[in-house]
Scaffold this motif. Structure first.
Motif, PDB file in Angstrom:
ATOM      1  N   LEU A 147      -7.420   9.066  -7.532  1.00  0.00           N
ATOM      2  CA  LEU A 147      -7.683   8.872  -6.101  1.00  0.00           C
ATOM      3  C   LEU A 147      -9.179   8.934  -5.815  1.00  0.00           C
ATOM      4  N   ALA A 148      -9.874   9.821  -6.500  1.00  0.00           N
ATOM      5  CA  ALA A 148     -11.321   9.937  -6.287  1.00  0.00           C
ATOM      6  C   ALA A 148     -12.011   8.619  -6.619  1.00  0.00           C
ATOM      7  N   VAL A 149     -11.629   8.017  -7.738  1.00  0.00           N
ATOM      8  CA  VAL A 149     -12.231   6.730  -8.119  1.00  0.00           C
ATOM      9  C   VAL A 149     -11.910   5.653  -7.080  1.00  0.00           C
ATOM     10  N   MET A 150     -10.678   5.654  -6.589  1.00  0.00           N
ATOM     11  CA  MET A 150     -10.281   4.666  -5.586  1.00  0.00           C
ATOM     12  C   MET A 150     -11.086   4.865  -4.291  1.00  0.00           C
ATOM     13  N   ARG A 151     -11.262   6.123  -3.895  1.00  0.00           N
ATOM     14  CA  ARG A 151     -12.023   6.386  -2.675  1.00  0.00           C
ATOM     15  C   ARG A 151     -13.479   5.945  -2.847  1.00  0.00           C
ATOM     16  N   GLU A 152     -14.015   6.246  -4.024  1.00  0.00           N
ATOM     17  CA  GLU A 152     -15.399   5.848  -4.279  1.00  0.00           C
ATOM     18  C   GLU A 152     -15.531   4.336  -4.208  1.00  0.00           C
ATOM     19  N   GLU A 176     -17.726  10.739   0.468  1.00  0.00           N
ATOM     20  CA  GLU A 176     -17.429  12.150   0.743  1.00  0.00           C
ATOM     21  C   GLU A 176     -16.007  12.494   0.295  1.00  0.00           C
ATOM     22  N   GLY A 177     -15.051  11.627   0.657  1.00  0.00           N
ATOM     23  CA  GLY A 177     -13.669  11.861   0.230  1.00  0.00           C
ATOM     24  C   GLY A 177     -13.525  11.826  -1.266  1.00  0.00           C
ATOM     25  N   ALA A 178     -14.245  10.898  -1.917  1.00  0.00           N
ATOM     26  CA  ALA A 178     -14.178  10.792  -3.378  1.00  0.00           C
ATOM     27  C   ALA A 178     -14.701  12.066  -4.037  1.00  0.00           C
ATOM     28  N   GLU A 179     -15.821  12.569  -3.534  1.00  0.00           N
ATOM     29  CA  GLU A 179     -16.402  13.764  -4.142  1.00  0.00           C
ATOM     30  C   GLU A 179     -15.495  14.975  -3.942  1.00  0.00           C
ATOM     31  N   ASN A 180     -14.899  15.085  -2.768  1.00  0.00           N
ATOM     32  CA  ASN A 180     -13.986  16.194  -2.505  1.00  0.00           C
ATOM     33  C   ASN A 180     -12.798  16.156  -3.465  1.00  0.00           C
ATOM     34  N   LEU A 181     -12.232  14.972  -3.665  1.00  0.00           N
ATOM     35  CA  LEU A 181     -11.091  14.845  -4.579  1.00  0.00           C
ATOM     36  C   LEU A 181     -11.517  15.103  -6.023  1.00  0.00           C
ATOM     37  N   ALA A 182     -12.711  14.643  -6.381  1.00  0.00           N
ATOM     38  CA  ALA A 182     -13.188  14.874  -7.749  1.00  0.00           C
ATOM     39  C   ALA A 182     -13.356  16.355  -8.022  1.00  0.00           C
ATOM     40  N   ARG A 183     -13.859  17.079  -7.018  1.00  0.00           N
ATOM     41  CA  ARG A 183     -14.007  18.526  -7.211  1.00  0.00           C
ATOM     42  C   ARG A 183     -12.639  19.192  -7.343  1.00  0.00           C
ATOM     43  N   GLN A 184     -11.681  18.737  -6.536  1.00  0.00           N
ATOM     44  CA  GLN A 184     -10.323  19.280  -6.676  1.00  0.00           C
ATOM     45  C   GLN A 184      -9.769  18.996  -8.071  1.00  0.00           C
ATOM     46  N   ALA A 185     -10.028  17.790  -8.560  1.00  0.00           N
ATOM     47  CA  ALA A 185      -9.563  17.440  -9.911  1.00  0.00           C
ATOM     48  C   ALA A 185     -10.226  18.339 -10.946  1.00  0.00           C
ATOM     49  N   GLY A 222      -8.884  21.122 -13.756  1.00  0.00           N
ATOM     50  CA  GLY A 222      -9.136  20.950 -15.180  1.00  0.00           C
ATOM     51  C   GLY A 222      -9.636  19.587 -15.609  1.00  0.00           C
ATOM     52  N   SER A 223      -9.872  18.654 -14.684  1.00  0.00           N
ATOM     53  CA  SER A 223     -10.297  17.304 -15.077  1.00  0.00           C
ATOM     54  C   SER A 223     -11.782  17.114 -14.797  1.00  0.00           C
ATOM     55  N   THR A 224     -12.614  17.315 -15.813  1.00  0.00           N
ATOM     56  CA  THR A 224     -14.044  17.060 -15.640  1.00  0.00           C
ATOM     57  C   THR A 224     -14.343  15.571 -15.645  1.00  0.00           C
ATOM     58  N   ASN A 225     -13.380  14.759 -16.128  1.00  0.00           N
ATOM     59  CA  ASN A 225     -13.590  13.304 -16.128  1.00  0.00           C
ATOM     60  C   ASN A 225     -13.841  12.775 -14.727  1.00  0.00           C
ATOM     61  N   ALA A 226     -13.238  13.432 -13.734  1.00  0.00           N
ATOM     62  CA  ALA A 226     -13.409  12.960 -12.360  1.00  0.00           C
ATOM     63  C   ALA A 226     -14.872  13.069 -11.936  1.00  0.00           C
ATOM     64  N   LEU A 227     -15.469  14.229 -12.166  1.00  0.00           N
ATOM     65  CA  LEU A 227     -16.874  14.403 -11.802  1.00  0.00           C
ATOM     66  C   LEU A 227     -17.761  13.481 -12.636  1.00  0.00           C
TER      67      LEU A 227
END
Length: 942
Positions: free
Chosen positions: A789-794, A800-809, A813-818
């Motif tokens: 979802l973070a990638v889709m938002r980006e 802002e939404g993408a970064e928030n979701l990436a931090r949640q990811a 446990g998913s550092t791939n998001a950041l």
């Protein structure tokens, strides 16, 4: 500012303090739980700091929060001082509000210090708290006190088992009710208690940590016990709560009955403690360990670190309390003691086993000492240093403990599958786990000195230790020591070393020496070496000997040898011999050997022979051979032959064949026959067939029947049917039904259903619903959902939404998001944001983003920025980044800077052999003979 603050009353100062904290929290886009993780403060302390009717937060709390929220520290501290000057200080009785206490001031052991910029230098941290059974007893006592009944409880347990921390956590509910806490300690504990116990007011916690200092005092202990009894039994002074801690030996001494006619020095203490003690276990039980793991998975680094060291025996509290004390012992120890510890740290991080021989450590320590310290050593320096390191700290830990390895107990008689390992001679020691972990971090950039390698070569005998040190020397480009250690490992029976040397001889065409080394490896239990010997004989044309060796390998458990030899014969065109060997392999349980030959014959166009071999494989239990042959026939367009083979496989119980026949019937339009075959496949355990029946029911409009079959599939262990049915319902616009099915699938272990729906909702523009479903999927372990979802938002421009979701990811446990967001920001030209996200990935344990950004900057010609990022990646542990940085310096013509970086990379050692191989050329060009331990080029030695 001070003039402005002068106008504040205590109440207005407290209100202004909280307003600024709230504003800082909102501006930082953090939650209070984030502050708990960043500051090390307890959840209750943070909550009370923001709570409108809560007590004035302590100076330590305000300081930690100001730093975490990047607020003006002095201004907030000034407001805290004014607020703390409220009339509460005029309350009768000793003590201060619980919320103003720092737990460390109450002797709660710190478990570490702040690691990032959110805390003061050296700020002591506490891990998340894991309740255990004794906490229930404490909670009951606290509830009684809150209800107006005075209580006393003394926790009894060994050093550092969590007694004081348990008391601290227990009193937090009383903080919310305005209770005070009194810790008598000045001028002495006993004197302070005697002087002020009579002044203790209601709603006070009397804190008697290490109660032996009060109750065991020779002159005052009995009087203190009497005063406590009076305090607890006087109604008008209620409620009070007395909490204490004791070691078991003291509890036993104070509660022991006197001998008839003998003195009774603790009569009042014994009466006071009767019914008021609770035992603390030495270790966390399975339930508590499980909860600790949950907290660790959610980001509690202190618990995560402790679990890596003490997770097996459950002694987490001792590890958490003892670690910082052990580290201090190392940092303040004598030069000789530090040298021994550093040699032990290097040994463990480079792969030497737990049991470190004294002779090895003593000899290894020499070059860890400065010349001045070395020249000042006395003849008995080693004895003194080992004695210093054996002294216990909290929790019975010592920096370096002498141990007695348990003897190996095996069944009597010879065992052909095992080779006896060398026995340890002389004293052996074990490094404290905390120091081992510390050493892996702080000493990673360092290559051990020459005395270490020499001591290892001289004293170590275990082949695994020598193998690991060989690899460590090789990846650090200490080629001469790697050579000698490999030979030493071979002398002590290392099959890895023997085979490596044999391969070198084989490449040099010294077949006789190679065979001799392979045979030595065989004598030490290596079946791989037997196979290599068989190959050598096969290549030399000695087929009889090759087969004999392959059979020996089979007898030793390597059933692959015969069929691999069969493949070699087949490829050489000797079909008869190949079939014979394949049958022998099949007789040893490798029916796929015949199956593999069948495939080879089919690919060569010999269909009759292929089918015969497949039939033989099937006769030996491999229906997959018939099935695979059928697939090949179908792919070649021979459908009738394929059907015949599918039926043969189906008759032998192959559900895949039944399923494929059903598909063929369905494709031909014979739905009834297809259903019948699908049902047969279901009866044989095929959940895929069950899914096809679900689809057929759904397409026919029998939705209730479809859902019933999908749930049957789930009961049979396959949640894919529910997953797919959920997607079908979603596509049909029935969201509620889709979500229900997806949640059922997730509850049965398939969170991908929720993730799939989340993506569909996101693509449909329903972001709120998509995020909710993705979060549910993440809560079920599918952190990739939030990342996607973070990638889709980006991509949609919602940064802002993408970064928030990436931090949640990342929190899940998913550092791939950041990492992915960092790259996207870089590509979009937002350099500052990209770097910030890349650093966050490094903080979560992945340096890939920093390294990737460095490469991108370099490609864009931004050399300075690229070097800065590469350096950050290297500081976070990336050896690749150091090599890349060296290459960048070299391209810029900075030979000296490049060489320094190549040295650093070599000293650090590659994370694995492949990384080392990738950069060997650059090192060989500079230092063709390798490096000495001190980093100087090794002169020619071969």
């Amino acid at each position: 500012m001070h003039d402005e603050q002068a106008g504040y009353s205590p109440d207005s100062a407290l209100a202004e303090l909280r307003r600024r904290l709230e504003a800082g929290l909102a501006r930082a886009r953090l939650k209070k739980t984030d502050l708990v993780a960043r500051t090390g403060l307890s959840r209750t302390t943070v909550q009370l700091a923001f709570q409108t009717d809560g007590p004035v937060p302590s100076t330590q709390t305000v300081t930690a929060l100001a730093r975490a929220l990047k607020l003006p520290m002095e201004e907030l501290q000034a407001l805290q001082r004014i607020a703390a000057g409220d009339g509460s200080s005029d309350r009768p009785g000793p003590g201060q509000p619980i919320g103003q206490w720092d737990p460390h001031a109450l002797e709660v052991h710190p478990a570490g210090t702040a690691r990032d910029g959110t805390g003061l230098p050296g700020q002591r941290l506490l891990p998340g708290y894991v309740p255990r059974e004794h906490d229930q007893v404490l909670a009951e006592a606290v509830r009684d006190a809150a209800a107006g009944r005075s209580r006393m409880l003394v926790l009894v347990g060994s050093s550092s088992t969590g007694k004081t921390r348990a008391c601290w956590e227990a009193v937090q509910p009383l903080a919310e009710q305005g209770w005070r806490l009194w810790h008598p300690f000045d001028p002495t504990r006993a004197e302070a208690a005697l002087e002020d116990l009579a002044r203790v007011a209601p709603q006070t916690v009397v804190w008697l940590n290490e109660a032996q200092h009060y109750l065991g005092d020779p002159g005052a202990g009995e009087r203190i016990a009497a005063a406590l009894h009076t305090l607890l039994t006087t109604p008008e002074r209620a409620p009070v709560l007395v909490l204490g801690t004791l070691w078991p030996d003291y509890a036993k001494e104070y509660t022991a009955l006197p001998t008839p006619g003998g003195p009774d020095p603790h009569s009042r203490v014994r009466e006071l403690l009767a019914g008021r003690t609770v035992r603390i276990p030495e270790a966390f039980d399975d339930r508590a360990l499980a909860e600790a793991r949950v907290k660790a998975d959610r980001g509690d680094r202190l618990l995560a670190d402790a679990l890596t060291r003490a997770g097996k025996d459950g002694r987490l509290a001792q590890d958490l309390a003892g670690g910082p004390a052990i580290l201090e012992r190392y940092q303040t120890g004598s030069p000789a003691a530090r040298a021994l510890l550093e040699a032990a740290m290097d040994a463990r991080r480079l792969g030497v086993g737990l049991h470190l021989p004294r002779a090895f450590l003593t000899d290894a320590a020499a070059d860890y000492l400065h010349d001045t310290d070395w020249n000042q050593l006395t003849d008995d320096w080693a004895e003194k240093a080992y004695a210093e390191l054996a002294e216990h700290v909290h929790g019975k830990h010592a920096p370096l403990s002498r141990i007695t390895p348990r003897p190996q107990r095996r069944p009597p008689g010879p065992s052909p599958d095992s080779v006896p390992l060398p026995r340890l001679t002389g004293p052996v020691f074990r490094l404290a786990d905390y120091l081992e972990q510390h050493g892996r971090t702080i000493r990673r950039p360092l290559c051990p000195p020459a005395s270490f390698w020499h001591a290892a070569y001289t004293h170590l005998t275990h082949p695994d230790d020598l193998d690991n040190l060989t690899m460590a020397a090789e990846t650090r480009y200490r080629l001469q020591w790697a050579h000698h250690l490999r030979h030493r490992a071979a002398e002590h029976g290392s099959t890895n070393a023997l085979q490596h040397l044999a391969e070198i001889r084989e490449e040099a065409r010294d077949r006789e020496d190679a065979e001799n080394l392979y045979r030595q490896a065989v004598d030490h239990g290596s079946t791989d070496a037997l196979w290599r010997l068989a190959v050598m004989r096969e290549e030399a044309g000695d087929r009889e000997s090759a087969e004999d060796l392959a059979r020996q390998a089979v007898d030793r458990g390597s059933t692959d040898a015969l069929w691999r030899l069969a493949v070699m014969r087949e490829e050489a065109g000797d079909r008869e011999s190949a079939e014979n060997l394949a049958r022998q392999a099949a007789d040893h349980g490798k029916s796929f050997a015949l199956y593999r030959l069948a495939e080879m014959r089919e690919e060569a166009g010999d269909r009759e022979s292929a089918e015969d071999l497949a039939q033989q494989a099937a006769d030996r239990g491999s229906t997959n051979a018939l099935y695979r042959l059928a697939v090949m026939r179908e792919e070649a367009g021979d459908v009738e032959s394929a059907k015949n083979l599918y039926w043969q496989a189906a008759d032998r119980g192959n559900t895949g064949a039944l399923y494929r026949l059903a598909e063929m019937r369905e494709k031909a339009g014979d739905r009834e026959s297809a259903k019948n075959l699908y049902r047969q496949a279901v009866d044989h355990g095929s959940t895929d067939a069950l899914w096809r029946l679900v689809v057929m029911r759904e397409e026919a409009g029998d939705r209730e029947g479809a859902e019933g079959l999908a749930r049957q599939a789930t009961d049979h262990g396959s949640t894919n049917a529910l997953h797919r049915l959920a997607v079908m319902r979603e596509k049909a616009g029935e969201r509620e039904s889709a979500e229900g099915l997806a949640r059922t699938a997730a509850d049965h272990g398939n969170p991908g259903a929720l993730y799939h729906l989340a993506v569909m909702r996101e693509e449909a523009g329903d972001r709120e619903s998509a995020e909710d479903l993705a979060r549910q999927a993440a809560d079920h372990g599918e952190s990739f959902a939030l990342y996607r979802l973070a990638v889709m938002r980006e991509g949609a421009g919602d940064r802002e939404g993408a970064e928030n979701l990436a931090r949640q990811a990342a929190d899940h446990g998913s550092t791939n998001a950041l990492y992915r967001l960092a790259v996207m920001r870089e590509e979009a030209g937002d350099v500052e944001s990209a770097e910030d996200l890349a650093r966050q990935t490094a903080d979560h344990g992945s340096t890939d983003a920093l390294y990737h950004l460095a490469v991108m900057r370099e490609g864009a010609g931004e050399r300075k920025s690229a070097e800065d990022l590469a350096r950050q990646a290297a500081d976070h542990g990336s050896t690749d980044a150091l090599y890349r940085l060296a290459e960048m310096r070299e391209k810029a013509g900075e030979g000296k800077g490049a060489e320094d970086l190549y040295h650093q990379a070599a000293n650090r050692g590659a994370g694995n052999l492949w990384v080392h191989i990738a950069h060997t050329g650059a090192l060989a060009e500079r230092w063709p003979n390798g490096l000495d331990p001190d980093g100087t080029p090794t002169p020619p030695w071969r």
